[in-house]
Design a protein around this motif. Structure first.
Motif: not given
Ligand code: Q0Z
Length: 290
Positions: A8, A25, A208, A86, A90, A67, A23, A88, A13-14, A10
């Motif tokens: 997804h 980020m 994050d 990693r 949330m 993370h 993941l 998580l 950010r992607d 934001g």
């Protein structure tokens, strides 16, 4: 990059997933004002925020695990502005800490004398420093909606007392460490927002981004004065400019002129350089000379 599946996006950010389950980020150069993404990017913003976040994660690692798996093993088009992390589970709470009163905290105090159920002394004004930093969690609202204040009891109802207490302790410790380090570099961290997740073994992990101008309010200490709206190192400059254009905040946002882009970029890089003590290297190839 073809191996990454988009999860997804934001506003700025992607988030992607790789076949190994990690993941990715990615911070873009997009900037938002009044909850709208502006049409003009701020060059290097994604790299500045990513590098600053990584710098803080290192300096917080003894307080709370994070993370981050790798910030170098990323697709070349995202170099410097992506973190492999990693995955998580949330925690459904935004962990906000306030050391100074401003923004929605000030608004809540003005109407009720309290913030997130924490009673504050009378007479506080815009920018007042709080005797002790306070944990003022909020709900995680979907994009387009606003986060709502939660009391500590609301957090207990959502995640149980032990986790609620641990979130509060971690949040206050991170704020203390961040604020103390920043103070030595002439920067006030007025407030900050942390995101935390559970590792599979149940430990709480910082996720994050952390202590960036997008997740915190950074004020230059030398012009700080309670009662006056503080200068800041973030998009406040762009917000003020956008407001002066007469943009009504609902219609299509205006293009940002070059001078405002450059001044905004300079604020982000100045925050990075003052905090880390290192020059910001954009990581982009230098223009050829000859
Ligand atoms: C972060 C977000 C972004 C849009 C989910 N380590 C993690 N494990 C599980 N979930 C997340 C993380 Cl960081 C997670 N977000 C916020 C980031 C774009 C939204 F890059 N959402």
């Amino acid at each position: 990059m073809r191996d990454f599946r988009h999860l997804h996006s934001g506003k700025v950010r992607d988030l992607y997933e790789s076949p190994d389950g990690l993941l990715l980020m990615v911070a873009s150069d997009r900037i938002s004002a009044y909850d709208v993404v502006l049409p003009t990017p701020i060059p290097d913003k994604g790299r500045v925020l990513t590098q600053l976040s990584l710098w803080w994660f290192e300096r917080l690692a003894d307080l709370v695990p994070n993370h981050v798996v790798s910030a170098t093993d990323v697709p070349p088009e995202f170099a410097g502005r992506a973190i492999r992390c990693r995955r998580l589970e949330m925690v459904p709470v935004e962990c906000v800490v306030r050391g100074y009163l401003t923004g929605s905290g000030l608004a809540e105090y003005a109407t009720s004398g309290a913030v997130c159920g924490i009673r504050l002394p009378p007479g506080l004004v815009e920018g007042s420093r709080l005797e002790m930093p306070i944990f003022t969690p909020t709900t995680k609202a979907p994009i387009g909606q606003h986060d709502a204040p939660m009391t500590f009891d609301d957090v207990v109802d959502a995640v149980g007392w032990d986790t609620a207490d641990e979130l509060r302790t971690i949040s206050i410790q991170v704020y203390h460490r961040g604020a103390e380090l920043a103070a030595r570099r002439g920067i006030i961290i007025a407030d900050t927002k942390l995101e935390v997740g559970w590792a599979p073994d149940g430990t709480l992990v910082l996720a994050d981004e952390v202590l960036t101008p997008d997740s915190s309010r950074f004020w230059p200490a030398d012009t700080y004065e309670p009662g006056r709206r503080p200068q800041s190192f973030d998009k406040q400059y762009v917000r003020d400019w956008a407001a002066r254009t007469g943009w009504d905040r609902t219609g299509p946002p205006p293009e940002i002129p070059d001078a405002v882009v450059e001044a905004t970029r300079a604020r982000y890089t100045e925050a990075y350089e003052r905090l880390t003590g290192a020059p910001f290297a954009s990581g982009r190839p230098a223009p050829a000379t000859g």
